[in-house]
Design an enzyme around this catalytic site. Structure first.
Site, PDB file in Angstrom:
ATOM      1  N   HIS A 129      76.141  50.793 108.495  1.00 51.98           N
ATOM      2  CA  HIS A 129      76.676  49.594 107.835  1.00 51.98           C
ATOM      3  C   HIS A 129      76.409  49.552 106.336  1.00 51.98           C
ATOM      4  O   HIS A 129      76.937  48.703 105.634  1.00 51.98           O
ATOM      5  CB  HIS A 129      76.092  48.316 108.458  1.00 51.98           C
ATOM      6  CG  HIS A 129      74.710  47.999 107.992  1.00 51.98           C
ATOM      7  ND1 HIS A 129      73.599  48.545 108.561  1.00 51.98           N
ATOM      8  CD2 HIS A 129      74.254  47.195 106.988  1.00 51.98           C
ATOM      9  CE1 HIS A 129      72.512  48.096 107.953  1.00 51.98           C
ATOM     10  NE2 HIS A 129      72.873  47.282 106.985  1.00 51.98           N
TER      11      HIS A 129
HETATM   12  C1  UD1 Z   1      74.060  42.495 104.615  1.00 53.40           C
HETATM   13  C2  UD1 Z   1      72.979  42.778 103.561  1.00 53.40           C
HETATM   14  C3  UD1 Z   1      72.266  44.082 103.893  1.00 53.40           C
HETATM   15  C4  UD1 Z   1      71.747  44.079 105.319  1.00 53.40           C
HETATM   16  C5  UD1 Z   1      72.871  43.712 106.291  1.00 53.40           C
HETATM   17  C6  UD1 Z   1      72.302  43.558 107.670  1.00 53.40           C
HETATM   18  C7  UD1 Z   1      73.479  41.994 101.268  1.00 53.40           C
HETATM   19  C8  UD1 Z   1      73.896  42.419  99.913  1.00 53.40           C
HETATM   20  N1  UD1 Z   1      73.593  42.931 102.231  1.00 53.40           N
HETATM   21  O1  UD1 Z   1      75.012  43.538 104.516  1.00 53.40           O
HETATM   22  O2  UD1 Z   1      71.160  44.234 103.021  1.00 53.40           O
HETATM   23  O3  UD1 Z   1      71.258  45.356 105.626  1.00 53.40           O
HETATM   24  O4  UD1 Z   1      73.466  42.466 105.900  1.00 53.40           O
HETATM   25  O5  UD1 Z   1      73.253  43.649 108.665  1.00 53.40           O
HETATM   26  O6  UD1 Z   1      73.099  40.873 101.446  1.00 53.40           O
HETATM   27  N2  UD1 Z   1      81.169  40.377 108.537  1.00 53.40           N
HETATM   28  C9  UD1 Z   1      81.810  39.827 109.601  1.00 53.40           C
HETATM   29  N3  UD1 Z   1      81.102  39.001 110.429  1.00 53.40           N
HETATM   30  C10 UD1 Z   1      79.803  38.690 110.220  1.00 53.40           C
HETATM   31  C11 UD1 Z   1      79.170  39.266 109.105  1.00 53.40           C
HETATM   32  C12 UD1 Z   1      79.848  40.110 108.277  1.00 53.40           C
HETATM   33  O7  UD1 Z   1      82.995  40.055 109.833  1.00 53.40           O
HETATM   34  O8  UD1 Z   1      79.218  37.946 111.005  1.00 53.40           O
HETATM   35  C13 UD1 Z   1      81.946  41.297 107.648  1.00 53.40           C
HETATM   36  C14 UD1 Z   1      82.692  40.538 106.571  1.00 53.40           C
HETATM   37  O9  UD1 Z   1      83.884  41.208 106.343  1.00 53.40           O
HETATM   38  C15 UD1 Z   1      81.818  40.729 105.357  1.00 53.40           C
HETATM   39  C16 UD1 Z   1      81.248  42.137 105.613  1.00 53.40           C
HETATM   40  O10 UD1 Z   1      81.062  42.184 107.016  1.00 53.40           O
HETATM   41  O11 UD1 Z   1      82.530  40.659 104.167  1.00 53.40           O
HETATM   42  C17 UD1 Z   1      79.945  42.410 104.909  1.00 53.40           C
HETATM   43  O12 UD1 Z   1      79.011  41.359 105.162  1.00 53.40           O
HETATM   44  P1  UD1 Z   1      77.867  41.030 104.095  1.00 53.40           P
HETATM   45  O13 UD1 Z   1      76.993  39.990 104.645  1.00 53.40           O
HETATM   46  O14 UD1 Z   1      78.475  40.823 102.760  1.00 53.40           O
HETATM   47  O15 UD1 Z   1      77.095  42.396 103.958  1.00 53.40           O
HETATM   48  P2  UD1 Z   1      76.474  43.336 105.072  1.00 53.40           P
HETATM   49  O16 UD1 Z   1      77.128  44.653 104.967  1.00 53.40           O
HETATM   50  O17 UD1 Z   1      76.477  42.643 106.379  1.00 53.40           O
HETATM   51  N1  UDP Z   2      70.235  45.056 115.670  1.00 56.30           N
HETATM   52  C1  UDP Z   2      70.690  44.334 116.779  1.00 56.30           C
HETATM   53  N2  UDP Z   2      71.937  44.625 117.260  1.00 56.30           N
HETATM   54  C2  UDP Z   2      72.745  45.585 116.719  1.00 56.30           C
HETATM   55  C3  UDP Z   2      72.253  46.306 115.589  1.00 56.30           C
HETATM   56  C4  UDP Z   2      71.013  46.002 115.088  1.00 56.30           C
HETATM   57  O1  UDP Z   2      69.981  43.478 117.304  1.00 56.30           O
HETATM   58  O2  UDP Z   2      73.860  45.780 117.218  1.00 56.30           O
HETATM   59  C5  UDP Z   2      68.898  44.746 115.148  1.00 56.30           C
HETATM   60  C6  UDP Z   2      67.986  45.948 115.042  1.00 56.30           C
HETATM   61  O3  UDP Z   2      67.312  46.184 116.271  1.00 56.30           O
HETATM   62  C7  UDP Z   2      67.059  45.549 113.912  1.00 56.30           C
HETATM   63  C8  UDP Z   2      67.959  44.734 112.998  1.00 56.30           C
HETATM   64  O4  UDP Z   2      69.060  44.307 113.804  1.00 56.30           O
HETATM   65  O5  UDP Z   2      66.018  44.708 114.392  1.00 56.30           O
HETATM   66  C9  UDP Z   2      68.437  45.589 111.864  1.00 56.30           C
HETATM   67  O6  UDP Z   2      69.477  44.949 111.222  1.00 56.30           O
HETATM   68  P1  UDP Z   2      70.554  45.719 110.333  1.00 56.30           P
HETATM   69  O7  UDP Z   2      70.599  47.154 110.698  1.00 56.30           O
HETATM   70  O8  UDP Z   2      71.804  44.928 110.412  1.00 56.30           O
HETATM   71  O9  UDP Z   2      69.985  45.498 108.845  1.00 56.30           O
HETATM   72  P2  UDP Z   2      68.897  46.207 107.935  1.00 56.30           P
HETATM   73  O10 UDP Z   2      67.634  46.298 108.705  1.00 56.30           O
HETATM   74  O11 UDP Z   2      69.451  47.538 107.525  1.00 56.30           O
HETATM   75  O12 UDP Z   2      68.817  45.315 106.744  1.00 56.30           O
END
Ligand code: UD1
Ligand code: UDP
Length: 372
Positions: free
Chosen positions: A215
């Site tokens: 991601h």
């Molecule tokens: C965010 C965090 C990242 C973290 C990740 C965990 C920032 C800059 N990034 O990244 O550090 O590792 O969360 O998962 O804050 N979207 C959906 N549904 C949702 C959420 C997201 O469709 O419930 C899609 C949307 O198109 C959105 C895109 O995912 O624009 C990215 O979501 P965003 O929260 O901006 O960044 P992440 O990649 O999730």
């Molecule tokens: N996780 C989860 N379901 C998923 C993927 C991740 O519960 O489908 C949990 C995972 O076990 C960990 C956390 O989400 O505890 C990590 O989140 P993510 O990878 O989104 O973000 P990051 O840690 O890179 O910020």
């Protein structure tokens, strides 16, 4: 005492669950009562990215859902700042608590400090030394502005020391309390064994599959990197099952681009209990997630990390985490080389599972402290 917790993204719900549970235990234990008000910025909003964690981990329902999602980083952060400020003005908490390094962390940090409120940062001091990462930018601000910095590792404390944080004229406090995600694993690992039916649902056996997640913006937003990663997973899938719970960010990109995912079992994001059971029973993990790299260690699984650098450097130094970037051959060759040799998972880099308790204790005892 009133704490306002500001969260917004999946990993923050898991971390906050640990501290909320510790607050509940503190209140039952008869100390000065703590009232926690949870603010969800809305950054993650799908049921399987948000609601499922609150339900499964019994996190108190957010008192506020700011409903801010899916926009550019500046716009998202600005809107979150504006709305969090209004909440903080209304609540006037003793502490504002932020977690990790997302845009929700940044907004909560700025909102708190502009109002001269005391701010504590959980998972402070991590560094990738890659300033292009939005997470690195967010961490730098949160760490510079926090009054109390709760570090998960010795490395994090050292990183802060090198920046003069912990010994600066602003009078902040830096503490290594251990990692709340380790607390979470210790608490939920057996519960996952009892409650999760994910292996049956996916019709897979323990030990016969590799678990992967993708991601990170640096991988999803550069098509050549994403393509290499998918080609590598496809090659691995010719021999071993590959399970890929797909983050919505990546799903959106793949649904436009439509590459072949032949052999890879792509599933929706799963709940925390399902995820940790998948981690516990897999052969190995291939990921660009921060949290999952540590969970691999907790469950004694080798981790191939799809990044050029990591904040969890102790795992690389211990020889259990392999930084391969997005190079297809490196990913496949590293995976093939995993089968031989034994790895050492015995070091306690992440504390002893009492990070949540320590955080609550510090917040209670630091009530009187005012930063200069
Ligand atoms: C965010 C965090 C990242 C973290 C990740 C965990 C920032 C800059 N990034 O990244 O550090 O590792 O969360 O998962 O804050 N979207 C959906 N549904 C949702 C959420 C997201 O469709 O419930 C899609 C949307 O198109 C959105 C895109 O995912 O624009 C990215 O979501 P965003 O929260 O901006 O960044 P992440 O990649 O999730
Ligand atoms: N996780 C989860 N379901 C998923 C993927 C991740 O519960 O489908 C949990 C995972 O076990 C960990 C956390 O989400 O505890 C990590 O989140 P993510 O990878 O989104 O973000 P990051 O840690 O890179 O910020």
């Amino acid at each position: 005492m009133l704490i306002v917790t500001i969260v917004g993204a999946r990993p923050q719900f898991i971390k906050a669950a640990v501290v909320s549970r510790a607050i509940g235990e503190h209140n039952v234990g008869g100390g000065p009562p703590i009232n926690e008000v949870i603010v969800h910025t809305g950054q993650h909003y799908d049921g399987n990215m948000f609601q499922v964690f609150f339900e499964e981990l019994h996190i108190p329902t957010p008192a506020y859902n700011l409903g801010i999602d899916s926009c550019s980083h500046g716009l998202m952060t600005g809107r979150m700042l504006e709305s969090s400020e209004a909440v903080l003005q209304e609540q006037k908490p003793d502490w504002v608590l932020v977690y990790g390094d997302t845009n929700s962390t940044l907004a909560g940090t700025l909102a708190a400090k502009k109002l001269h409120l005391r701010l504590a940062h959980v998972e402070a001091g991590l560094r990738s030394f890659n300033m292009r990462m939005p997470e690195e930018q967010n961490r730098l601000v949160a760490d510079r502005l926090s009054d109390v910095l709760f570090c998960p590792t010795k490395t994090a404390v050292t990183n802060l020391k090198k920046e003069g944080i912990g010994n600066s004229p602003y009078g902040e406090t830096v503490l290594n309390v251990g990692d709340v995600m380790y607390d979470a694993i210790l608490f939920y690992s057996d519960i996952a064994e009892q409650k999760s039916s994910i292996l049956d649902r996916l019709e897979i056996q323990p030990g016969e599959y590799v678990l992967s997640t993708i991601h990170r913006a640096e991988n999803t937003d550069v098509l050549a990197r994403l393509e290499n990663i998918i080609l590598a997973l496809r090659e691995i899938a010719e021999e071993t099952k590959v399970i890929l719970p797909l983050h919505p960010r990546t799903r959106k990109i793949l649904s436009d681009w439509k590459p072949s995912m032949l052999g890879i079992k792509v599933i929706d994001p799963v709940s925390y209990l399902d995820m940790i059971l998948l981690e516990k029973k897999c052969q190995a993990i291939i990921t660009d997630s921060g949290g999952i790299q540590k969970e691999a260690y907790f469950f004694q699984k080798p981790c191939i990390t799809l990044r050029n650098e990591t904040e969890w450097v102790e795992l690389v130094n211990a020889g259990v985490n392999y930084l391969v970037g997005a190079d297809k051959n490196s990913i496949v060759e590293t995976f093939n080389s995993l089968r031989s040799g034994t790895l050492d998972f015995s070091q306690d880099f992440y504390g002893n599972g009492t990070a949540g308790e320590k955080i609550v204790e510090v917040l209670v005892n630091h009530q009187g402290i005012r930063r200069k």
